[in-house]
Structure formats: C-alpha cells, structure tokens
Scaffold this motif. Structure first.
Motif, PDB file in Angstrom:
ATOM      1  N   LEU A   1      10.221   4.007 -11.802  1.00 57.58           N
ATOM      2  CA  LEU A   1       8.998   3.182 -11.961  1.00 57.58           C
ATOM      3  C   LEU A   1       9.305   1.699 -11.776  1.00 57.58           C
ATOM      4  N   ARG A   2      10.518   1.327 -12.707  1.00 56.72           N
ATOM      5  CA  ARG A   2      11.014  -0.003 -12.725  1.00 56.72           C
ATOM      6  C   ARG A   2      11.667  -0.574 -11.381  1.00 56.72           C
ATOM      7  N   TRP A   3      12.105   0.338 -10.727  1.00 61.25           N
ATOM      8  CA  TRP A   3      12.623  -0.088  -9.116  1.00 61.25           C
ATOM      9  C   TRP A   3      11.488  -0.127  -8.566  1.00 61.25           C
ATOM     10  N   GLN A   4      10.329   0.591  -8.534  1.00 54.20           N
ATOM     11  CA  GLN A   4       8.991   0.231  -7.840  1.00 54.20           C
ATOM     12  C   GLN A   4       8.287  -0.904  -8.116  1.00 54.20           C
ATOM     13  N   ASP A   5       8.408  -1.234  -9.273  1.00 50.34           N
ATOM     14  CA  ASP A   5       7.811  -2.818  -9.785  1.00 50.34           C
ATOM     15  C   ASP A   5       8.706  -3.510  -8.939  1.00 50.34           C
ATOM     16  N   GLU A   6      10.135  -3.568  -9.093  1.00 46.26           N
ATOM     17  CA  GLU A   6      10.885  -4.647  -8.749  1.00 46.26           C
ATOM     18  C   GLU A   6      10.660  -4.649  -7.121  1.00 46.26           C
ATOM     19  N   LEU A   7      10.647  -3.860  -6.333  1.00 41.83           N
ATOM     20  CA  LEU A   7      10.429  -3.773  -4.912  1.00 41.83           C
ATOM     21  C   LEU A   7       9.269  -4.302  -4.611  1.00 41.83           C
ATOM     22  N   GLY A   8       7.987  -4.116  -5.530  1.00 44.08           N
ATOM     23  CA  GLY A   8       6.805  -4.783  -5.108  1.00 44.08           C
ATOM     24  C   GLY A   8       7.079  -6.208  -5.394  1.00 44.08           C
ATOM     25  N   GLU A   9       7.718  -6.801  -6.417  1.00 41.65           N
ATOM     26  CA  GLU A   9       7.944  -8.423  -6.367  1.00 41.65           C
ATOM     27  C   GLU A   9       8.635  -8.828  -5.367  1.00 41.65           C
TER      28      GLU A   9
ATOM     29  N   ASP B   1      17.301  10.531  -8.961  1.00 39.69           N
ATOM     30  CA  ASP B   1      18.384   9.781  -9.551  1.00 39.69           C
ATOM     31  C   ASP B   1      19.209   9.136  -8.230  1.00 39.69           C
ATOM     32  N   HIS B   2      19.037   9.901  -7.308  1.00 40.98           N
ATOM     33  CA  HIS B   2      19.712   9.375  -6.000  1.00 40.98           C
ATOM     34  C   HIS B   2      18.762   7.968  -5.402  1.00 40.98           C
ATOM     35  N   LEU B   3      17.414   8.114  -5.617  1.00 37.01           N
ATOM     36  CA  LEU B   3      16.648   7.062  -5.234  1.00 37.01           C
ATOM     37  C   LEU B   3      16.938   5.971  -6.107  1.00 37.01           C
ATOM     38  N   ASN B   4      17.119   5.982  -7.453  1.00 37.66           N
ATOM     39  CA  ASN B   4      17.341   4.911  -8.411  1.00 37.66           C
ATOM     40  C   ASN B   4      18.834   4.522  -7.952  1.00 37.66           C
ATOM     41  N   LEU B   5      19.634   5.043  -7.748  1.00 39.55           N
ATOM     42  CA  LEU B   5      21.170   4.619  -7.373  1.00 39.55           C
ATOM     43  C   LEU B   5      20.943   3.672  -5.859  1.00 39.55           C
ATOM     44  N   SER B   6      20.412   4.397  -5.107  1.00 37.14           N
ATOM     45  CA  SER B   6      20.145   3.750  -3.844  1.00 37.14           C
ATOM     46  C   SER B   6      19.721   2.408  -3.748  1.00 37.14           C
TER      47      SER B   6
ATOM     48  N   SER C   1      17.830  13.224 -17.818  1.00 35.18           N
ATOM     49  CA  SER C   1      16.716  13.210 -18.575  1.00 35.18           C
ATOM     50  C   SER C   1      15.509  12.898 -17.538  1.00 35.18           C
ATOM     51  N   ILE C   2      14.277  13.642 -17.509  1.00 34.75           N
ATOM     52  CA  ILE C   2      13.241  13.320 -16.926  1.00 34.75           C
ATOM     53  C   ILE C   2      12.582  11.974 -17.316  1.00 34.75           C
ATOM     54  N   ASP C   3      12.591  11.744 -18.447  1.00 38.30           N
ATOM     55  CA  ASP C   3      12.053  10.506 -19.258  1.00 38.30           C
ATOM     56  C   ASP C   3      12.880   9.196 -18.369  1.00 38.30           C
ATOM     57  N   ALA C   4      14.277   9.467 -18.696  1.00 36.46           N
ATOM     58  CA  ALA C   4      15.063   8.292 -18.272  1.00 36.46           C
ATOM     59  C   ALA C   4      15.170   8.072 -16.696  1.00 36.46           C
ATOM     60  N   VAL C   5      14.811   9.361 -15.981  1.00 27.63           N
ATOM     61  CA  VAL C   5      14.817   8.850 -14.564  1.00 27.63           C
ATOM     62  C   VAL C   5      13.652   8.325 -14.083  1.00 27.63           C
TER      63      VAL C   5
ATOM     64  N   ASP D   1       0.748  -1.236   0.021  1.00 29.71           N
ATOM     65  CA  ASP D   1       0.122  -0.270   0.099  1.00 29.71           C
ATOM     66  C   ASP D   1       0.849   1.274  -0.133  1.00 29.71           C
ATOM     67  N   GLN D   2       1.864   1.124   0.784  1.00 24.07           N
ATOM     68  CA  GLN D   2       2.758   2.032   0.965  1.00 24.07           C
ATOM     69  C   GLN D   2       3.660   2.635  -0.525  1.00 24.07           C
ATOM     70  N   LEU D   3       3.928   1.432  -1.137  1.00 24.01           N
ATOM     71  CA  LEU D   3       4.607   1.531  -2.332  1.00 24.01           C
ATOM     72  C   LEU D   3       3.644   2.151  -3.413  1.00 24.01           C
ATOM     73  N   LEU D   4       2.236   1.837  -3.384  1.00 24.77           N
ATOM     74  CA  LEU D   4       1.465   2.111  -4.428  1.00 24.77           C
ATOM     75  C   LEU D   4       1.301   3.866  -4.248  1.00 24.77           C
ATOM     76  N   SER D   5       1.317   4.192  -3.091  1.00 24.75           N
ATOM     77  CA  SER D   5       1.102   5.837  -2.705  1.00 24.75           C
ATOM     78  C   SER D   5       2.303   6.590  -3.103  1.00 24.75           C
ATOM     79  N   ILE D   6       3.439   5.881  -2.919  1.00 27.06           N
ATOM     80  CA  ILE D   6       4.766   6.519  -3.376  1.00 27.06           C
ATOM     81  C   ILE D   6       4.707   6.594  -4.814  1.00 27.06           C
ATOM     82  N   ARG D   7       4.359   5.452  -5.481  1.00 22.91           N
ATOM     83  CA  ARG D   7       4.473   5.537  -6.962  1.00 22.91           C
ATOM     84  C   ARG D   7       3.401   6.721  -7.508  1.00 22.91           C
ATOM     85  N   GLN D   8       2.408   6.711  -6.994  1.00 24.58           N
ATOM     86  CA  GLN D   8       1.201   7.917  -7.403  1.00 24.58           C
ATOM     87  C   GLN D   8       1.714   9.123  -7.041  1.00 24.58           C
ATOM     88  N   ASP D   9       2.428   9.429  -5.868  1.00 24.49           N
ATOM     89  CA  ASP D   9       2.911  10.682  -5.389  1.00 24.49           C
ATOM     90  C   ASP D   9       4.094  11.080  -6.433  1.00 24.49           C
TER      91      ASP D   9
END
Length: 191
Positions: free
Chosen positions: A128-136, A53-58, A119-123, A16-24
């Motif tokens: 979103l890919r990391w959010q999917d992976e965390l959900g899995e 970018d920091h979140l993606n690297l983390s 680039s905003i599109d790349a980041v 549920d938290q992950l969904l909220s983070i993704r939407q936010d």
C-alpha cells in the motif's frame, strides 16, 4: 477522493487503474492468516505472499528508481507536453505481455525474487505504501512529456518512456494480483 483535474488525461487513467489495483489487492489479502498467505500449491510455485513480495521488490528496485530518473531528466531538459502520447511498438508489446491474465511465463530476475515466507501485515503495508508513492509520482508527472522523458529500463540497452514505465508497472501489478487470485481460488487452498 478530492483529486484536482490534471492537464494530461492519460495520467487520470493511470490514477483510476491504480485505485482499482489497490482495491482489488486489499480485498484479495483480507481475512487471511500468515499460513494462508504463504501457502504454495506445489513446491517452487509462488504463494500469494510471493506475488505481493515480488511486486514490492519490483517497485523498490526496478520501477520507482527508473520513474524518478525519467522525471528528473524531463524536468532538467524542460520536456513538457500535454499529449496525446504514442509509445513504441516494443513498449506496447511489453506492456501487453506483462498484463493479466498471464499468457507468457517469465523468470523473475534474482534481485526481485520473493522471500520464501513473509508476514501478511508487513507485505500489505509495504504494498500500500508503494501504491501511494506511485500515485504521487503519477500526479507529479502532470505536464511532463511522457513519451520523450526516458530512462534506461531494467533490460540492458533499452530506454523506456516515462508513460510506458507507468503502464508497465500497472500491468505488472495486475498480472501478479491475477496470479495471487489463482492461488487463493485453488481448490486445495487452506480454509
């Protein structure tokens, strides 16, 4: 969303938290140009791009490898439980201090410092890919002992529980999304 009922209620909360983070995060990044996404309020301060970018690297360099290792050890050792789980006072303190709104400032380790411009599109795609992976991974942890499954944290000499890793990653994401929102709400933010 079509989720199946999990046996560990704590994991449902994480999803549920992950969904909220993704939407936010998706809403916060919508309608921005690369120039706006990379705007800094002053030299040395992170832009919105820097926060994400920091979140993606983390995720790629700190959290996911540790989560994967803790899950693998739990499976190998047969550490199973449906909870409830109680985490150490130190883990709970770290989660609180890394959540939003930011109360304490920390210097990011060199390996997770953001690039000067992205680039905003790349980041966004990577985030979103990391959010999917965390959900899995959260779903795959169902039935594992979230307290006894441990792995070394990025901080030397400290072992973290799997559940605390999930909590810390979610808190860390909320913290930097809050930080990105402060950038976007800055009166000087480019129109």
């Amino acid at each position: 969303m079509g989720r199946t009922q999990m046996t560990v209620a704590e994991l449902e909360s994480y999803l549920d938290q992950l969904l909220s983070i993704r939407q936010d995060a998706t809403g916060l990044m919508s309608g921005l140009s690369d120039a706006q996404f990379n705007w800094q309020s002053e030299p040395g301060r992170w832009s919105m791009a820097g926060c994400f970018d920091h979140l993606n690297l983390s995720a790629s360099r700190l959290f996911m490898p540790a989560i994967d290792a803790a899950m693998a050890k739990a499976r190998a050792q047969g550490l199973r439980s449906n909870g409830p789980f109680v985490y150490s006072a130190f883990e709970r303190w770290c989660v609180r201090t890394n959540d939003a709104p930011a109360r304490m400032r920390f210097k990011a380790p060199r390996r997770v410092r953001p690039a000067p411009s992205r680039s905003i599109d790349a980041v966004r795609t990577e985030f979103l890919r990391w959010q999917d992976e965390l959900g899995e991974r959260i779903k795959a942890a169902d039935g594992l002992d979230l307290r006894r499954a441990k792995h070394r944290s990025p901080m030397p000499l400290v072992k973290w529980s799997l559940g605390a890793f999930f909590q810390l990653m979610l808190a860390h994401e909320r913290r930097h999304i809050w930080q990105a929102r402060q950038v976007r709400q800055n009166p000087a933010f480019p129109a």
